[in-house]
Design a protein around this motif. Structure first.
Motif, PDB file in Angstrom:
ATOM      1  N   PHE A   1      -6.780  22.499  -4.651  1.00 30.81           N
ATOM      2  CA  PHE A   1      -6.259  21.712  -3.606  1.00 30.81           C
ATOM      3  C   PHE A   1      -6.997  20.235  -3.504  1.00 30.81           C
ATOM      4  CE2 PHE A   1      -5.608  20.581   1.024  1.00 30.81           C
ATOM      5  CZ  PHE A   1      -4.199  20.530   1.003  1.00 30.81           C
TER       6      PHE A   1
ATOM      7  N   CYS B   1       1.231  27.180   3.343  1.00 31.35           N
ATOM      8  CA  CYS B   1      -0.115  26.693   3.345  1.00 31.35           C
ATOM      9  C   CYS B   1      -0.820  25.914   4.136  1.00 31.35           C
ATOM     10  CB  CYS B   1      -0.170  25.990   1.876  1.00 31.35           C
ATOM     11  SG  CYS B   1       0.658  24.316   2.082  1.00 31.35           S
ATOM     12  N   SER B   2      -0.277  24.896   4.899  1.00 32.98           N
ATOM     13  CA  SER B   2      -0.840  23.922   5.867  1.00 32.98           C
ATOM     14  C   SER B   2      -0.567  24.223   7.054  1.00 32.98           C
ATOM     15  CB  SER B   2      -0.513  22.535   5.282  1.00 32.98           C
ATOM     16  OG  SER B   2       0.857  22.481   5.555  1.00 32.98           O
TER      17      SER B   2
ATOM     18  N   ASP C   1      -4.510  26.117  -6.049  1.00 36.17           N
ATOM     19  CA  ASP C   1      -3.198  25.483  -5.282  1.00 36.17           C
ATOM     20  C   ASP C   1      -2.028  25.412  -6.076  1.00 36.17           C
ATOM     21  OD1 ASP C   1      -1.958  22.430  -4.310  1.00 36.17           O
ATOM     22  OD2 ASP C   1      -2.230  24.243  -2.827  1.00 36.17           O
TER      23      ASP C   1
ATOM     24  N   MET D   1     -10.378  20.459  -1.908  1.00 37.83           N
ATOM     25  CA  MET D   1     -11.542  21.130  -2.480  1.00 37.83           C
ATOM     26  C   MET D   1     -12.157  20.395  -3.499  1.00 37.83           C
ATOM     27  SD  MET D   1     -11.444  23.938  -0.879  1.00 37.83           S
ATOM     28  CE  MET D   1     -10.594  23.719   0.591  1.00 37.83           C
TER      29      MET D   1
ATOM     30  N   SER E   1     -11.803  24.627   9.314  1.00 36.38           N
ATOM     31  CA  SER E   1     -10.792  24.526   8.476  1.00 36.38           C
ATOM     32  C   SER E   1     -11.336  24.951   6.921  1.00 36.38           C
ATOM     33  CB  SER E   1     -10.194  23.183   8.004  1.00 36.38           C
ATOM     34  OG  SER E   1     -11.503  22.345   7.734  1.00 36.38           O
TER      35      SER E   1
HETATM   36  C1  PLP Z   1      -4.632  26.276  -1.291  1.00 36.30           C
HETATM   37  C2  PLP Z   1      -5.179  25.620  -0.355  1.00 36.30           C
HETATM   38  N1  PLP Z   1      -6.579  25.246  -0.316  1.00 36.30           N
HETATM   39  C3  PLP Z   1      -6.975  24.450   0.824  1.00 36.30           C
HETATM   40  C4  PLP Z   1      -6.527  23.940   1.672  1.00 36.30           C
HETATM   41  C5  PLP Z   1      -7.332  23.086   2.772  1.00 36.30           C
HETATM   42  O1  PLP Z   1      -7.179  23.737   3.969  1.00 36.30           O
HETATM   43  P1  PLP Z   1      -7.811  23.142   5.270  1.00 36.30           P
HETATM   44  O2  PLP Z   1      -6.623  22.187   5.879  1.00 36.30           O
HETATM   45  O3  PLP Z   1      -8.025  24.347   6.051  1.00 36.30           O
HETATM   46  O4  PLP Z   1      -9.180  22.485   5.190  1.00 36.30           O
HETATM   47  C6  PLP Z   1      -5.273  23.841   1.765  1.00 36.30           C
HETATM   48  C7  PLP Z   1      -4.228  23.176   2.720  1.00 36.30           C
HETATM   49  O5  PLP Z   1      -2.922  23.448   2.905  1.00 36.30           O
HETATM   50  C8  PLP Z   1      -4.496  24.737   0.793  1.00 36.30           C
HETATM   51  O6  PLP Z   1      -3.121  24.853   0.702  1.00 36.30           O
END
Ligand code: PLP
Length: 176
Positions: free
Chosen positions: A107, A22-23, A156, A110, A79
């Motif tokens: 997340f 995910c990250s 998430d 978000m 991102s």
């Molecule tokens: C489900 C989910 N949404 C959003 C994000 C945020 O992503 P970003 O680091 O690209 O901003 C992550 C980051 O791991 C995530 O796992």
């Protein structure tokens, strides 16, 4: 390309079971090479702007083709959070469509970006996970009255706890 061939492009898979996708996903030899090419171009040419803009345009076109979209529907962002922030801050909340429905599984970046829109007039509703199955978000929890709401579908696996102190700070408008 066969699955084994594809997996062989990620050297770490030979030694580890990689679950942190995910990250920071596993590094492929292709991404390794691309990052080195970027650094080399910086050393050698300084800022070869046109070359990289051309690469970004090629990426947009290939990605658009792979999901059946038009090229001008694709924005390349640094991102997911930056992308959501750009979308959220471009929306107007002073008309009838001022509600945004987010879920218990957002997340954190978000959810916080949407909550920050409250000071711009957005009304943030939370679709709550069912106590009976806390890992699921029942669709019926988005109430009928929210039908015209914007819905953030990003989810998430982790719950974003709504702590009492957050609720208090949010109601005072100082949690962003
Ligand atoms: C489900 C989910 N949404 C959003 C994000 C945020 O992503 P970003 O680091 O690209 O901003 C992550 C980051 O791991 C995530 O796992």
């Amino acid at each position: 390309m066969k699955l084994d061939e594809f997996r062989s492009r990620f050297p770490i898979f030979k030694r580890r079971v990689y679950v942190n996708s995910c990250s920071q996903g596993a590094l492929s030899i292709d991404v390794d090479e691309a990052m080195r090419a970027f650094l080399d171009s910086w050393h050698e040419s300084g800022s070869p702007w046109e070359m990289w803009v051309d690469q970004v345009e090629r990426l947009r076109a290939r990605f658009a083709a792979s999901i059946g979209a038009e090229v001008d529907e694709i924005a390349v962002m640094p991102s997911a959070s930056a992308g959501i922030n750009a979308v959220a801050s471009a929306l107007s909340f002073d008309g009838r469509r001022s509600r945004v429905v987010i879920g218990d599984f957002e997340f954190p970046t978000m959810a916080q970006i949407w909550l920050a829109q409250e000071r711009r007039g957005a009304s943030i509703r939370r679709a709550q996970a069912s106590p009976a199955s806390p890992d699921r978000l029942p669709v019926r929890s988005v109430r009928r009255g929210d039908r015209r709401a914007h819905a953030d579908r990003s989810r998430d696996a982790r719950l974003l706890p709504q702590r009492p102190q957050d609720r208090h700070r949010r109601s005072r408008g100082n949690l962003s």
